[in-house]
Design a protein around this motif. Sequence first.
Motif, PDB file in Angstrom:
ATOM      1  N   ALA A 206       0.827  -1.204   0.000  1.00  8.52           N
ATOM      2  CA  ALA A 206       0.000   0.000   0.000  1.00  8.52           C
ATOM      3  C   ALA A 206       0.865   1.259   0.000  1.00  8.52           C
ATOM      4  CB  ALA A 206      -0.925  -0.010   1.211  1.00  8.52           C
ATOM      5  N   ILE A 207       1.987   1.205   0.716  1.00  8.16           N
ATOM      6  CA  ILE A 207       2.886   2.365   0.752  1.00  8.16           C
ATOM      7  C   ILE A 207       3.497   2.609  -0.613  1.00  8.16           C
ATOM      8  CG2 ILE A 207       5.075   3.210   1.705  1.00  8.16           C
ATOM      9  CD1 ILE A 207       4.346   1.803   4.320  1.00  8.16           C
ATOM     10  N   VAL A 208       3.946   1.535  -1.262  1.00 11.46           N
ATOM     11  CA  VAL A 208       4.532   1.655  -2.600  1.00 11.46           C
ATOM     12  C   VAL A 208       3.513   2.227  -3.585  1.00 11.46           C
ATOM     13  CG1 VAL A 208       5.345   0.321  -4.575  1.00 11.46           C
ATOM     14  CG2 VAL A 208       6.281  -0.126  -2.291  1.00 11.46           C
ATOM     15  N   ALA A 209       2.286   1.709  -3.526  1.00  8.80           N
ATOM     16  CA  ALA A 209       1.242   2.184  -4.432  1.00  8.80           C
ATOM     17  C   ALA A 209       0.949   3.668  -4.208  1.00  8.80           C
ATOM     18  CB  ALA A 209      -0.027   1.357  -4.241  1.00  8.80           C
ATOM     19  N   ALA A 210       0.911   4.106  -2.957  1.00 15.03           N
ATOM     20  CA  ALA A 210       0.636   5.508  -2.652  1.00 15.03           C
ATOM     21  C   ALA A 210       1.761   6.417  -3.129  1.00 15.03           C
ATOM     22  CB  ALA A 210       0.413   5.670  -1.153  1.00 15.03           C
ATOM     23  N   ILE A 211       3.014   5.971  -2.958  1.00 12.70           N
ATOM     24  CA  ILE A 211       4.154   6.773  -3.426  1.00 12.70           C
ATOM     25  C   ILE A 211       4.121   6.902  -4.941  1.00 12.70           C
ATOM     26  CG2 ILE A 211       6.673   6.829  -3.632  1.00 12.70           C
ATOM     27  CD1 ILE A 211       6.824   5.554  -0.862  1.00 12.70           C
ATOM     28  N   HIS A 212       3.828   5.802  -5.638  1.00 13.27           N
ATOM     29  CA  HIS A 212       3.749   5.836  -7.096  1.00 13.27           C
ATOM     30  C   HIS A 212       2.638   6.763  -7.568  1.00 13.27           C
ATOM     31  CE1 HIS A 212       5.811   1.623  -7.487  1.00 13.27           C
ATOM     32  NE2 HIS A 212       6.601   2.543  -6.983  1.00 13.27           N
ATOM     33  N   GLU A 213       1.498   6.686  -6.911  1.00 17.39           N
ATOM     34  CA  GLU A 213       0.335   7.443  -7.362  1.00 17.39           C
ATOM     35  C   GLU A 213       0.424   8.918  -6.994  1.00 17.39           C
ATOM     36  OE1 GLU A 213      -4.531   7.554  -6.686  1.00 17.39           O
ATOM     37  OE2 GLU A 213      -3.333   5.868  -5.946  1.00 17.39           O
ATOM     38  N   GLN A 214       0.835   9.243  -5.767  1.00 18.44           N
ATOM     39  CA  GLN A 214       0.801  10.620  -5.303  1.00 18.44           C
ATOM     40  C   GLN A 214       2.061  11.412  -5.656  1.00 18.44           C
ATOM     41  OE1 GLN A 214      -0.495  11.066  -1.195  1.00 18.44           O
ATOM     42  NE2 GLN A 214      -1.608   9.111  -1.270  1.00 18.44           N
ATOM     43  N   LEU A 215       3.209  10.737  -5.663  1.00 20.58           N
ATOM     44  CA  LEU A 215       4.467  11.433  -5.946  1.00 20.58           C
ATOM     45  C   LEU A 215       5.035  11.107  -7.311  1.00 20.58           C
ATOM     46  CD1 LEU A 215       6.402  11.168  -2.545  1.00 20.58           C
ATOM     47  CD2 LEU A 215       5.060  13.066  -3.423  1.00 20.58           C
ATOM     48  N   GLU A 216       4.570  10.009  -7.902  1.00 22.82           N
ATOM     49  CA  GLU A 216       5.113   9.518  -9.175  1.00 22.82           C
ATOM     50  C   GLU A 216       6.626   9.301  -9.070  1.00 22.82           C
ATOM     51  OE1 GLU A 216       3.898  12.013 -12.389  1.00 22.82           O
ATOM     52  OE2 GLU A 216       1.808  11.397 -12.257  1.00 22.82           O
ATOM     53  N   ARG A 217       7.052   8.798  -7.930  1.00 22.98           N
ATOM     54  CA  ARG A 217       8.449   8.431  -7.702  1.00 22.98           C
ATOM     55  C   ARG A 217       8.576   6.914  -7.726  1.00 22.98           C
ATOM     56  NH1 ARG A 217      12.169  12.257  -8.733  1.00 22.98           N
ATOM     57  NH2 ARG A 217      11.775  14.187  -7.591  1.00 22.98           N
TER      58      ARG A 217
END
Length: 293
Positions: A206-217
């Motif tokens: 869930a953390i990885v998905a949120a970083i990808h979606e919100q920060l695009e990092r």
Amino acid sequence: MLYRSPVQWLMILAGSLIYSIGLNGFLITNHLAEGGFVGISVLLLYLFHLPVGATFFILNIPLLFIAWRMFGRQFVLNTGVGVIGVSVFSELTKFIHIPTEDRLLAALYAGVVTGIGLGLIFRTGGTTGGADIIARILRHYRGVGMGRTLFSIDLIVILMVIVVIGKQVAMYSLVALFVSSRVIDFVIEGAQSGKALTIISENHSAIVAAIHEQLERGTTLLQAMGGYTGQSRQVVYCVVAREEVVRVQRIVHEVDPKAFVTVSNVHEVLGEGFTYDVTVNSPLKRRFLKNKN
């Protein structure tokens, strides 16, 4: 030792010029001191009115000769350009005087300008000789770390400043040295620095998905094992810009308040999202094209 291009020689000379401007314009004008062999030359200027450039060059002659015997002609050539550059430009810029009523401001200005100059020299792979040559010799023969030797030489010079000029000047000179060292690091490492986060959480997906979606990092999952529990787990590794650290921490806290997070400095980040021209298929490029249209 690598041979250098004309552009690199010019960079070393440009750094020598900038350093000399900071030396004469701020340090010497405001009666402050410097570290290393330049610092010794400045002290001799204050005591006996000896020219800094000539003194600095003479002090380096025996060291360059020893370095020639130990490290070869190319090392001396690379070092000699910085030594000659500082020696010549410190004499040519003697007319530059920027008096400052507040010595603390003078120290700050001096640290920034000299740091930029030395940073350009070091970034190109050059040196200004002096203490650097001694540090290399001691490392070669005694295995003493260069950082320890350079610090010891600067400390000796500052102690000499305390005896010759006074404690107040020594303190301001230390401020200039500290600021200069930070600016040197910035010039060498570049503006593309960032922060690396290591995140250990049961909800890593869930953390990885949120970083990808919100920060695009981008993120990297590392396979690890708990030292106490012996259980295998995934560790999230992510590099972001400095201003994005708080956003990542907020994401982690929202997903898993009990997650273990460490933040460390990363110097000169290269690659997609920082210096690399991202591809058309990347989220960053797609968002850019969408906004542009």
